[in-house]
Design a protein around this motif. Sequence first.
Motif, short mmCIF file in Angstrom:
data_model
loop_
_atom_site.label_atom_id
_atom_site.label_comp_id
_atom_site.label_asym_id
_atom_site.label_seq_id
_atom_site.Cartn_x
_atom_site.Cartn_y
_atom_site.Cartn_z
N TYR B 11 0.92 -1.52 0.06
CA TYR B 11 0.13 0.02 0.20
C TYR B 11 0.78 1.41 0.36
CZ TYR B 11 -3.29 3.84 1.46
OH TYR B 11 -4.36 4.65 1.34
N LEU B 12 1.90 1.77 1.27
CA LEU B 12 2.92 2.88 0.94
C LEU B 12 2.99 2.30 0.21
CD1 LEU B 12 3.49 4.59 2.82
CD2 LEU B 12 5.45 2.57 3.79
N LEU B 13 4.13 2.15 -0.67
CA LEU B 13 4.67 2.20 -2.46
C LEU B 13 3.53 2.53 -3.63
CD1 LEU B 13 7.57 -0.67 -1.93
CD2 LEU B 13 7.70 1.32 -1.31
N THR B 15 1.05 3.60 -3.18
CA THR B 15 0.58 5.28 -2.89
C THR B 15 1.14 6.43 -3.28
OG1 THR B 15 -0.48 3.99 -1.30
CG2 THR B 15 -0.91 6.99 -1.14
N ALA B 16 2.65 5.95 -3.12
CA ALA B 16 3.24 7.07 -3.17
C ALA B 16 3.95 6.99 -4.42
CB ALA B 16 5.07 6.28 -2.77
N LEU B 17 3.51 6.18 -5.50
CA LEU B 17 4.00 5.44 -6.62
C LEU B 17 2.83 6.65 -7.38
CD1 LEU B 17 6.43 4.63 -8.14
CD2 LEU B 17 4.97 2.67 -8.61
N ALA B 19 0.60 8.69 -6.79
CA ALA B 19 0.92 9.83 -6.33
C ALA B 19 2.58 10.44 -6.88
CB ALA B 19 1.64 10.19 -4.46
N LEU B 20 3.02 10.01 -7.49
CA LEU B 20 4.10 10.43 -8.42
C LEU B 20 3.44 10.77 -10.16
CD1 LEU B 20 7.06 9.84 -7.80
CD2 LEU B 20 6.89 9.46 -10.30
N ARG B 23 0.53 13.20 -10.71
CA ARG B 23 1.17 14.87 -11.12
C ARG B 23 0.96 14.86 -12.57
NH1 ARG B 23 7.04 15.04 -7.44
NH2 ARG B 23 7.51 14.12 -9.23
N PRO B 110 11.39 7.50 -13.14
CA PRO B 110 9.38 8.52 -13.08
C PRO B 110 9.70 8.68 -13.68
CG PRO B 110 10.84 8.71 -10.72
CD PRO B 110 12.03 8.45 -11.22
N LEU B 113 8.38 6.42 -17.12
CA LEU B 113 7.81 5.54 -16.33
C LEU B 113 6.21 6.50 -16.97
CD1 LEU B 113 6.00 3.54 -14.99
CD2 LEU B 113 6.05 4.96 -12.88
#
Lengths: 203, 203
Positions: B11-13, B15-17, B19-20, B23, B110, B113
């Motif tokens: 979940y943590l990772l 969510t971070a990805l 968010a990135l 953007r 990123p 990606l």
Amino acid sequence: MIRVLLVHDTYLLRTALAALIGRETDLEVSSTSWPGAVATSRTLRPQVCVVDMDSPDAVGPRGIRELSRRCYEGGDGFSLLALASAGRPGPLRRAYEERALGFLSKNASPDRLVEGIRHVAKGERYVDESLGFGFLEASEMPLTRRELSVLSLAAEGASIGEIARSLCLSNGTVRNYMAAITRKTGARNRVDAIRISQCAGWV
Amino acid sequence: MIRVLLVHDTYLLRTALAALIGRETDLEVSSTSWPGAVATSRTLRPQVCVVDMDSPDAVGPRGIRELSRRCYEGGDGFSLLALASAGRPGPLRRAYEERALGFLSKNASPDRLVEGIRHVAKGERYVDESLGFGFLEASEMPLTRRELSVLSLAAEGASIGEIARSLCLSNGTVRNYMAAITRKTGARNRVDAIRISQCAGWV
């Protein structure tokens, strides 16, 4: 301003996680891989190191032990916040042994991560509630250090004879260790004992 | 606007990805775990699914095969972009077999990606240059499907007899398969063959 160093082996994911932490106005974050962790901590002098414990490099020669030594004996005085998976007690125990101050599940929310960073930056212990059962499992690790050494070599594909020579034991003693390991892990055989221990993150 | 579904187990990772990726003004992103991937793709109807291939769930019953079926046979018409590790050819090959259109190393930036997402959204193939060698390794996977079945059971701790019963073979045939597997992987013994194959992500 809290300086944070994030240690994770995958560039894409650590960059994403760093961007997320960096949105907080009181946190200034850099990120690196495990092989670069000690060197980066030297130049960056962070207050908090957030470390991914699931990487094999976390327990390697430039892993958590070396980072912890710098942190608690080198006088740099940063705090360790360990990211761990709830189902793998091995890395959790390792982080505990190396005196991490915070423990967070990788399934926690980003809010919890940021909260954890602020807590350990003040020198306060921070333990994610979802890791509670993991700690219970970690406290019940059934194998002795010697048994873990034997199992680690077996998991690398070493034969009984090779393990015996490597640890200066007789073949019979290694066989006895392997039998104890198989019994204690509730495994069906040697391969099963390796599988069970790897799933738990013990080796 | 390109609708993106990100599939990653932590979940943590994820969510971070997410968010990135979010953007970017032309990308609209949601994220889920592997067990939720097929159901979420149904409601979200994304144009691109970015999938983490390193999770054991990626090759499970609700993994890449099911998602690929929805994508190419269900008429939903989204494209798959696989995230893989350069040193593990197994998951890369699996993503290729399931007709992923894009392949990106987890150590890519990123920017790559986001570039990859835009390419596969247009139906264009996208292969990260750093995965080139991984593809070569993936094409050279030495084991047959039957040998992989034998090895997978062995890796789970099954004995020769159990493997034989499970696959309706004689014990001698299973022993022959194990010998071939050990020889082909350049392993020292059965445990070593399992280790080598797991490192490569074949089983």
